[in-house]
Design an enzyme around this catalytic site. Structure first.
Site, PDB file in Angstrom:
ATOM      1  CE  LYS A 123      -2.335  -0.946   3.811  1.00 54.42           C
ATOM      2  NZ  LYS A 123      -1.655  -2.177   4.259  1.00 54.42           N
ATOM      3  NE  ARG A 134      -5.031  -1.528   9.908  1.00 55.11           N
ATOM      4  CZ  ARG A 134      -3.932  -0.909   9.497  1.00 55.11           C
ATOM      5  NH1 ARG A 134      -3.956   0.367   9.207  1.00 55.11           N
ATOM      6  NH2 ARG A 134      -2.818  -1.586   9.362  1.00 55.11           N
ATOM      7  NE  ARG A 156       6.726  -3.482   6.316  1.00 55.14           N
ATOM      8  CZ  ARG A 156       5.412  -3.276   6.261  1.00 55.14           C
ATOM      9  NH1 ARG A 156       4.865  -2.838   5.158  1.00 55.14           N
ATOM     10  NH2 ARG A 156       4.658  -3.532   7.300  1.00 55.14           N
ATOM     11  NE  ARG A 169       5.285  -1.021  10.571  1.00 55.24           N
ATOM     12  CZ  ARG A 169       4.105  -0.940   9.965  1.00 55.24           C
ATOM     13  NH1 ARG A 169       4.008  -0.337   8.803  1.00 55.24           N
ATOM     14  NH2 ARG A 169       3.035  -1.464  10.512  1.00 55.24           N
ATOM     15  NE  ARG A 215       1.253  -5.157  11.367  1.00 56.66           N
ATOM     16  CZ  ARG A 215       2.317  -4.994  10.575  1.00 56.66           C
ATOM     17  NH1 ARG A 215       3.381  -5.755  10.736  1.00 56.66           N
ATOM     18  NH2 ARG A 215       2.301  -4.089   9.632  1.00 56.66           N
TER      19      ARG A 215
HETATM   20  P1  AMP Z   1       0.021   0.361   9.464  1.00 55.63           P
HETATM   21  O1  AMP Z   1       1.281   1.165   9.385  1.00 55.63           O
HETATM   22  O2  AMP Z   1      -1.053   0.889   8.541  1.00 55.63           O
HETATM   23  O3  AMP Z   1       0.274  -1.117   9.290  1.00 55.63           O
HETATM   24  O4  AMP Z   1      -0.562   0.557  10.955  1.00 55.63           O
HETATM   25  C1  AMP Z   1       0.171   0.144  12.077  1.00 55.63           C
HETATM   26  C2  AMP Z   1      -0.760  -0.086  13.259  1.00 55.63           C
HETATM   27  O5  AMP Z   1      -1.427   1.139  13.596  1.00 55.63           O
HETATM   28  C3  AMP Z   1      -1.885  -1.073  13.012  1.00 55.63           C
HETATM   29  O6  AMP Z   1      -1.476  -2.418  13.184  1.00 55.63           O
HETATM   30  C4  AMP Z   1      -2.902  -0.617  14.060  1.00 55.63           C
HETATM   31  O7  AMP Z   1      -2.541  -1.045  15.361  1.00 55.63           O
HETATM   32  C5  AMP Z   1      -2.775   0.892  14.023  1.00 55.63           C
HETATM   33  N1  AMP Z   1      -3.690   1.489  13.033  1.00 55.63           N
HETATM   34  C6  AMP Z   1      -3.352   2.152  11.886  1.00 55.63           C
HETATM   35  N2  AMP Z   1      -4.438   2.554  11.213  1.00 55.63           N
HETATM   36  C7  AMP Z   1      -5.512   2.124  11.930  1.00 55.63           C
HETATM   37  C8  AMP Z   1      -6.924   2.208  11.750  1.00 55.63           C
HETATM   38  N3  AMP Z   1      -7.469   2.802  10.674  1.00 55.63           N
HETATM   39  N4  AMP Z   1      -7.732   1.655  12.701  1.00 55.63           N
HETATM   40  C9  AMP Z   1      -7.211   1.057  13.801  1.00 55.63           C
HETATM   41  N5  AMP Z   1      -5.890   0.931  14.022  1.00 55.63           N
HETATM   42  C10 AMP Z   1      -5.034   1.460  13.096  1.00 55.63           C
END
Ligand code: AMP
Length: 210
Positions: A13, A88, A123, A156, A167
């Site tokens: 993404k 999400r 990653r 990360r 996840r």
């Molecule tokens: P990402 O970088 O998009 O993978 O987000 C990392 C983490 O942030 C996720 O695993 C969630 O814990 C939290 N997070 C990010 N966006 C959302 C969202 N829209 N709703 C809930 N948690 C989120």
């Protein structure tokens, strides 16, 4: 143009979002990046979300909706934006529709779990400019150093096998229903996430047009 990117972790993404913002001059909104910044600054919000993020769960709908609601009011969003990692959940998608009427397109980058888990653990990301690499498929030119800004790359905290599996499960349970949600609206574009970065970009550009 208002776009949403849907995909499990490491589906690509962020990589595709960077290409889309360049071409269509859109603001880039990554809720994950915004939350990670709060965590690294040690703000109240950061302290609140730190453990749920590390475990691979989702922060509460109310909290994330409030953040996005404010962010999309900013000046740089006037020409449109791309949301990476939001919505999400279906609740978040419904709320987004209330806030902006509707999005133009939801792009779903579809990829099997086995490939994603391999990508997650390989990653590396740049803590300064956000560029993303993969030790196996997209390595940086100099090992451990960002090609774009020269910063040392990091992994990360949630890019481990254990958190990665959690996840992926969270994605299937809570985020995959978004595919149907946008399909019913006639706004879904489904793209095969195993095709390779450039082919995926081409397919998305062809769908969105000039
Ligand atoms: P990402 O970088 O998009 O993978 O987000 C990392 C983490 O942030 C996720 O695993 C969630 O814990 C939290 N997070 C990010 N966006 C959302 C969202 N829209 N709703 C809930 N948690 C989120």
């Amino acid at each position: 143009m208002k776009l949403v990117l849907i995909g499990a972790p490491a589906a690509g993404k962020g990589t595709q979002a960077r290409k889309l913002i360049d071409k269509y001059k859109l603001a880039y909104i990554s809720t994950g990046d915004m939350l990670r910044e709060e965590v690294s600054k040690g703000t109240d919000l950061g302290l609140k979300v730190k453990s749920v993020m590390a475990s691979g769960g989702l922060v509460s709908d109310d909290l994330i909706i409030a953040i996005v609601k404010e962010r999309i009011k900013a000046d740089d969003c006037k020409n449109g934006f791309i949301l990476d990692g939001f919505p999400r959940t279906v609740v978040q998608a419904e709320k987004l529709d209330e806030l902006i009427e509707h999005i133009d397109k939801a792009i779903y980058i579809d990829c099997p779990d086995e490939i994603l888990l391999e990508r997650i653990t390989a990653r590396q990301t740049c803590p300064k400019c956000g560029a993303s690499y993969n030790k196996i498929s997209v390595p940086s030119k100099v090992e451990g150093i960002c090609d774009v800004c020269g910063e040392h790359l990091t992994q990360r905290k949630d890019d481990t096998v254990e958190a990665g599996k959690a996840r992926l499960e969270t994605f299937h349970n809570q985020s995959e229903p978004l595919v149907d949600y946008y399909k019913k609206q006639g706004r879904l574009f489904d793209v095969d996430g195993t095709m390779g970065i450039d082919k995926i970009t081409e397919a998305i550009f062809a769908e969105l047009g000039d």
